[in-house]
Design an enzyme around this catalytic site. Structure first.
Site, PDB file in Angstrom:
ATOM      1  CE  LYS A   1      -2.541 -46.549 -51.753  1.00 37.95           C
ATOM      2  NZ  LYS A   1      -2.187 -47.987 -51.763  1.00 37.95           N
TER       3      LYS A   1
ATOM      4  CG  ASP B   1      -3.665 -45.057 -56.302  1.00 45.66           C
ATOM      5  OD1 ASP B   1      -2.594 -44.576 -56.712  1.00 45.66           O
ATOM      6  OD2 ASP B   1      -3.908 -46.286 -56.334  1.00 45.66           O
TER       7      ASP B   1
ATOM      8  CG  ASP C   1       1.204 -50.440 -56.653  1.00 45.02           C
ATOM      9  OD1 ASP C   1       1.391 -49.286 -56.225  1.00 45.02           O
ATOM     10  OD2 ASP C   1       0.113 -50.845 -57.097  1.00 45.02           O
TER      11      ASP C   1
END
Ligand SMILES: *[C@@H]1O[C@H](CO)[C@@H](O)[C@H](O)[C@H]1NC(C)=O
Ligand SMILES: *[C@@H]1O[C@H](CO)[C@@H](O)[C@H](O)[C@H]1NC(C)=O
Ligand SMILES: *[C@@H]1O[C@H](CO)[C@@H](O)[C@H](O)[C@H]1NC(C)=O
Length: 423
Positions: free
Chosen positions: A155, A157, A218
């Site tokens: 992942k 970010d 988020d």
């Protein structure tokens, strides 16, 4: 034939090609640390909750022994806060030495031994969101390091970096992952950061370079957060649905089912809508303490089957009226060009008794040239469903719990011709 035309067609085909690493042919499923465990690093005070080897190994054991792996949840991922604050003398990232005393390769090997695949987190900027070393000036060495450790899922970010660098930088890192020779699922956060600045993501590029991507904010542990995310996706899900498919999925973020913020009914809503959207199902909860009824939602085979439907078509919000939204996804089996459908009715009314809804097949864009066998995938004693399929009267009458969901599978049965003969 005009050769220029042939050239143009060839370009169109190649420019719209999807990432070809053989991964995420159905939406990825697994477990991720972030929403539940955040950046807890104080293992002395919170030994069971800190981001550590112990947490990952214990969770891997539970995923294997409690049926999660068998149900399809086969990734286990660490999010932010796993690294030392300094790289080593070769500029490699280092796992925190107290919390990961045997290093990251050891964790990956253990996870693999449990039939799971291993995910890790990095950030395209100079620092991760929580202030650990970022990847910006170390793209190549970080991709290599992850490959060496046996990582299966990265992942990436997007904190601490100019959004303008992302359109080039994310594909570049994806190319470096590919160069390692180890297939690693690539989860991109780049559109979520563009969305914050009102920039429309380049979906063709996302499809070409990423297996999944975060579109929006988020998730937090609350119904309000789930509502806002559903509203964001619902508002544009017809458009979004055209950009999802095998190998490339939109990610509305983790499942918070089993935590503190969602009721039993609200948990069913998240599971049902995520399945209709063909979203990754990444659990973020304590699998050691989750209550059995929440675990049953996560392990519901019928809903997981919708999520992983072999047609690979993402669903969308068909409409919202009188505080009921209806979400629909085309699924197998297919007859002629008509498909079966999964339909979720969500009652957004936060107060009061169960709410009544009355919808025609036409307004839900469900084909009336077939009749359907109807299955209620989340039966509840306080909900009701009537489906009428007579000639010129195809409609649903539903009664749905407050902030609850009614999830139906409509399986194409016979053609209307056969049906008429029977009448
Ligand atoms: C790298 O990309 C090529 C071309 O798309 C693909 O065939 C190959 O499977 C990829 N390899 C890995 C390890 O992702
Ligand atoms: C969705 O659309 C509605 C109506 O246009 C708008 O009021 C709302 O702010 C949007 N919500 C999100 C999260 O995009
Ligand atoms: C739903 O709509 C149909 C068709 O208009 C109507 O006959 C029926 O009474 C309605 N049901 C309820 C419970 O309002």
């Amino acid at each position: 034939m005009d050769t220029k035309l042939i050239f143009v067609i060839a370009c169109l085909v190649s420019s719209s090609s999807a990432l070809d690493n053989g991964l995420a042919l159905t939406p990825p499923m697994g477990w991720l640390t972030w929403e539940r465990y955040r950046c807890v690093i104080d293992c002395a005070y919170r030994p069971d909750e800190c981001i550590s080897e112990r947490l990952i190994l214990k969770t891997a054991d539970l995923m294997a022994s409690l049926g999660y792996v068998e149900a399809g949840y086969d990734y286990i991922g660490i999010d932010d806060c796993w690294a030392e604050h300094e790289r080593d003398e070769n500029q490699r990232l280092v796992a925190n030495k107290q919390r990961f005393p045997n290093g990251m390769k050891y964790v990956a090997d253990y996870v693999h031994s449990k039939g799971l695949k291993f995910g890790i987190y990095a950030d395209f900027g100079t620092l991760t969101c929580a202030g650990y070393p970022g990847t910006l000036n170390h793209l190549e060495i970080d991709a290599e390091t992850f490959g060496d450790w046996g990582v299966d899922y990265v992942k990436l970010d997007g904190c601490y970096v100019d959004v303008g660098l992302m359109d080039e930088g994310y594909p570049k890192f994806g190319g470096l992952l590919n160069k390692t020779g180890r297939p690693m699922l690539y989860s991109c956060s780049w559109p979520a950061y563009q969305q914050e600045k009102g920039i429309m993501p380049d979906f063709d590029s996302l499809i070409e370079h990423c297996n999944m991507w975060r579109n929006y904010d988020d998730i937090e542990d609350s119904w309000t957060s789930v509502e806002t995310i559903m509203e964001y996706f619902g508002n544009q899900s017809r458009m979004l649905a055209t950009h999802a498919g095998p190998g490339h999925w939109h990610d509305p973020d983790m499942l918070i089912i089993g935590n503190f913020g969602l009721s039993f009914d609200q948990s069913k809503v998240q599971m049902a809508v995520w399945a209709i959207l063909a979203a990754p199902l990444l659990i973020s909860t304590n699998l050691g303490t989750i209550k059995p009824e929440f675990r049953q939602i996560l392990l519901n085979k019928d809903i997981i089957a919708i999520n992983r439907d072999p047609l690979g078509k993402a669903g969308f919000r068909v409409l919202k009226k009188s505080q009921i939204s209806v979400w629909k996804r085309n699924i197998v089996p297919v007859k002629d060009k008509h498909t079966s459908v999964a339909v979720a009715f969500v009652n957004h009314n936060v107060n009061g008794a169960p709410r009544f809804g009355n919808f025609t097949f036409e307004e839900l864009e469900i084909d009336t040239s077939y009749i359907y066998d109807v299955y209620d995938l989340l039966p509840s004693k306080t909900q009701k469903i009537m489906v009428y399929q007579e000639k010129s009267n195809h409609r649903f009458e539903v009664l749905i719990n407050p902030t609850g969901v009614l999830l139906l599978k409509l399986v194409i049965k016979d053609s209307i011709g056969v049906y008429n003969n029977e009448v």
